[in-house]
Design a protein around this motif. Sequence first.
Motif, short mmCIF file in Angstrom:
data_model
loop_
_atom_site.label_atom_id
_atom_site.label_comp_id
_atom_site.label_asym_id
_atom_site.label_seq_id
_atom_site.Cartn_x
_atom_site.Cartn_y
_atom_site.Cartn_z
N THR A 142 96.56 -55.55 -15.43
CA THR A 142 95.61 -54.67 -14.77
C THR A 142 94.18 -54.95 -15.21
O THR A 142 93.92 -55.15 -16.40
CB THR A 142 95.95 -53.19 -15.09
N LEU A 143 93.27 -54.95 -14.25
CA LEU A 143 91.85 -55.05 -14.53
C LEU A 143 91.27 -53.64 -14.47
O LEU A 143 91.44 -52.94 -13.46
CB LEU A 143 91.17 -55.95 -13.50
N ARG A 144 90.61 -53.20 -15.53
CA ARG A 144 90.02 -51.86 -15.61
C ARG A 144 88.51 -51.97 -15.64
O ARG A 144 87.95 -52.73 -16.43
CB ARG A 144 90.51 -51.13 -16.85
N LEU A 145 87.86 -51.21 -14.76
CA LEU A 145 86.40 -51.23 -14.65
C LEU A 145 85.85 -49.87 -15.06
O LEU A 145 86.31 -48.83 -14.57
CB LEU A 145 85.98 -51.54 -13.22
N GLY A 146 84.85 -49.86 -15.92
CA GLY A 146 84.19 -48.64 -16.33
C GLY A 146 82.72 -48.69 -15.98
O GLY A 146 82.14 -49.77 -15.83
N GLY A 147 82.12 -47.53 -15.81
CA GLY A 147 80.70 -47.49 -15.48
C GLY A 147 80.31 -46.16 -14.88
O GLY A 147 80.80 -45.11 -15.29
N ALA A 148 79.45 -46.19 -13.87
CA ALA A 148 78.94 -44.97 -13.25
C ALA A 148 79.13 -45.02 -11.74
O ALA A 148 79.22 -46.11 -11.15
CB ALA A 148 77.46 -44.80 -13.58
N ASN A 149 79.20 -43.86 -11.13
CA ASN A 149 79.37 -43.70 -9.68
C ASN A 149 80.65 -44.33 -9.17
O ASN A 149 80.73 -44.80 -8.04
CB ASN A 149 78.17 -44.28 -8.90
N LEU A 150 81.68 -44.38 -10.01
CA LEU A 150 82.94 -45.02 -9.64
C LEU A 150 83.84 -43.99 -8.95
O LEU A 150 84.42 -43.13 -9.59
CB LEU A 150 83.63 -45.59 -10.88
N VAL A 151 83.93 -44.10 -7.65
CA VAL A 151 84.75 -43.18 -6.86
C VAL A 151 85.67 -44.00 -5.96
O VAL A 151 85.42 -45.18 -5.70
CB VAL A 151 83.88 -42.23 -6.00
N GLU A 152 86.74 -43.37 -5.49
CA GLU A 152 87.63 -44.05 -4.56
C GLU A 152 86.96 -44.16 -3.21
O GLU A 152 86.30 -43.24 -2.76
CB GLU A 152 88.95 -43.28 -4.43
N ARG A 153 87.14 -45.29 -2.58
CA ARG A 153 86.64 -45.54 -1.23
C ARG A 153 87.75 -46.23 -0.45
O ARG A 153 88.51 -47.02 -1.00
CB ARG A 153 85.42 -46.43 -1.23
N GLU A 154 87.79 -45.97 0.84
CA GLU A 154 88.77 -46.61 1.70
C GLU A 154 88.55 -48.12 1.69
O GLU A 154 87.43 -48.60 1.76
CB GLU A 154 88.62 -46.07 3.12
N HIS A 155 89.62 -48.87 1.52
CA HIS A 155 89.63 -50.33 1.52
C HIS A 155 88.92 -50.96 0.32
O HIS A 155 88.65 -52.16 0.33
CB HIS A 155 89.05 -50.90 2.82
N LEU A 156 88.61 -50.17 -0.72
CA LEU A 156 88.00 -50.72 -1.92
C LEU A 156 88.99 -51.69 -2.56
O LEU A 156 90.17 -51.38 -2.69
CB LEU A 156 87.64 -49.59 -2.89
N ALA A 157 88.51 -52.87 -2.95
CA ALA A 157 89.42 -53.89 -3.48
C ALA A 157 88.71 -54.79 -4.49
O ALA A 157 87.49 -54.91 -4.48
CB ALA A 157 89.97 -54.75 -2.34
N CYS A 158 89.52 -55.41 -5.34
CA CYS A 158 89.05 -56.47 -6.23
C CYS A 158 89.34 -57.78 -5.51
O CYS A 158 90.47 -58.03 -5.09
CB CYS A 158 89.80 -56.44 -7.56
N ASP A 159 88.33 -58.61 -5.38
CA ASP A 159 88.45 -59.89 -4.69
C ASP A 159 88.41 -60.98 -5.75
O ASP A 159 87.41 -61.15 -6.44
CB ASP A 159 87.32 -60.04 -3.69
N PHE A 160 89.52 -61.73 -5.85
CA PHE A 160 89.62 -62.81 -6.83
C PHE A 160 89.51 -64.17 -6.16
O PHE A 160 90.02 -65.16 -6.65
CB PHE A 160 90.96 -62.70 -7.58
N GLY A 161 88.86 -64.22 -5.01
CA GLY A 161 88.74 -65.47 -4.26
C GLY A 161 89.81 -65.52 -3.19
O GLY A 161 89.66 -64.95 -2.13
N ALA A 162 90.92 -66.17 -3.49
CA ALA A 162 92.01 -66.30 -2.52
C ALA A 162 92.88 -65.04 -2.46
O ALA A 162 93.64 -64.86 -1.51
CB ALA A 162 92.87 -67.51 -2.86
N LEU A 163 92.78 -64.18 -3.46
CA LEU A 163 93.63 -62.98 -3.53
C LEU A 163 92.77 -61.72 -3.62
O LEU A 163 91.73 -61.72 -4.27
CB LEU A 163 94.54 -63.04 -4.76
N GLN A 164 93.26 -60.65 -3.00
CA GLN A 164 92.62 -59.34 -3.12
C GLN A 164 93.68 -58.31 -3.48
O GLN A 164 94.81 -58.38 -2.99
CB GLN A 164 91.96 -58.93 -1.81
N THR A 165 93.32 -57.37 -4.36
CA THR A 165 94.22 -56.27 -4.70
C THR A 165 93.47 -54.96 -4.55
O THR A 165 92.27 -54.89 -4.80
CB THR A 165 94.78 -56.40 -6.14
N SER A 166 94.17 -53.93 -4.12
CA SER A 166 93.52 -52.64 -3.89
C SER A 166 93.15 -51.97 -5.21
O SER A 166 93.73 -52.24 -6.25
CB SER A 166 94.42 -51.72 -3.06
#
Length: 134
Positions: A57-81
């Motif tokens: 799992t990749l965990r991101l911390g910071g500010a203004n982090l809210v759920e959004r529709e279709h929000l994803a991590c893009d690793f180039g050829a792969l994307q995960t929600s």
Amino acid sequence: DFVDATVHNASTITCPATTATSVQVGNRREALSESMRIDTIKQFVIAKIAVVDRGATLRLGGANLVEREHLACDFGALQTSVTKQGSHLECALPDAVAQKGGGFELINAGRPPIYLVEPLIPKQAPRPTVFDVV
């Protein structure tokens, strides 16, 4: 009150009015559209990146982090929600990225995120092999 705005494309207009809740397009003499409600989106600020759950799992911390529709991590050829977990955002880290390391990008966040840290994932140690003892 009317203010001058800059049209960037079909979906993005910027104007100096920070408290606006609706927008109407027109010229100096007349309105050319209906008034539309607008949503202001605060930029995500990514201040911490961590790999957790034994590299799964990749965990991101910071500010203004809210759920959004279709929000994803893009690793180039792969994307995960992305899911919201407490004050963090998390996404599954593909094995190929964990083994080799590499960059990523948070996509569909509304506005491009501000990264206070480099959006890079270091190469992870191989996940431990688990054996069932009989």
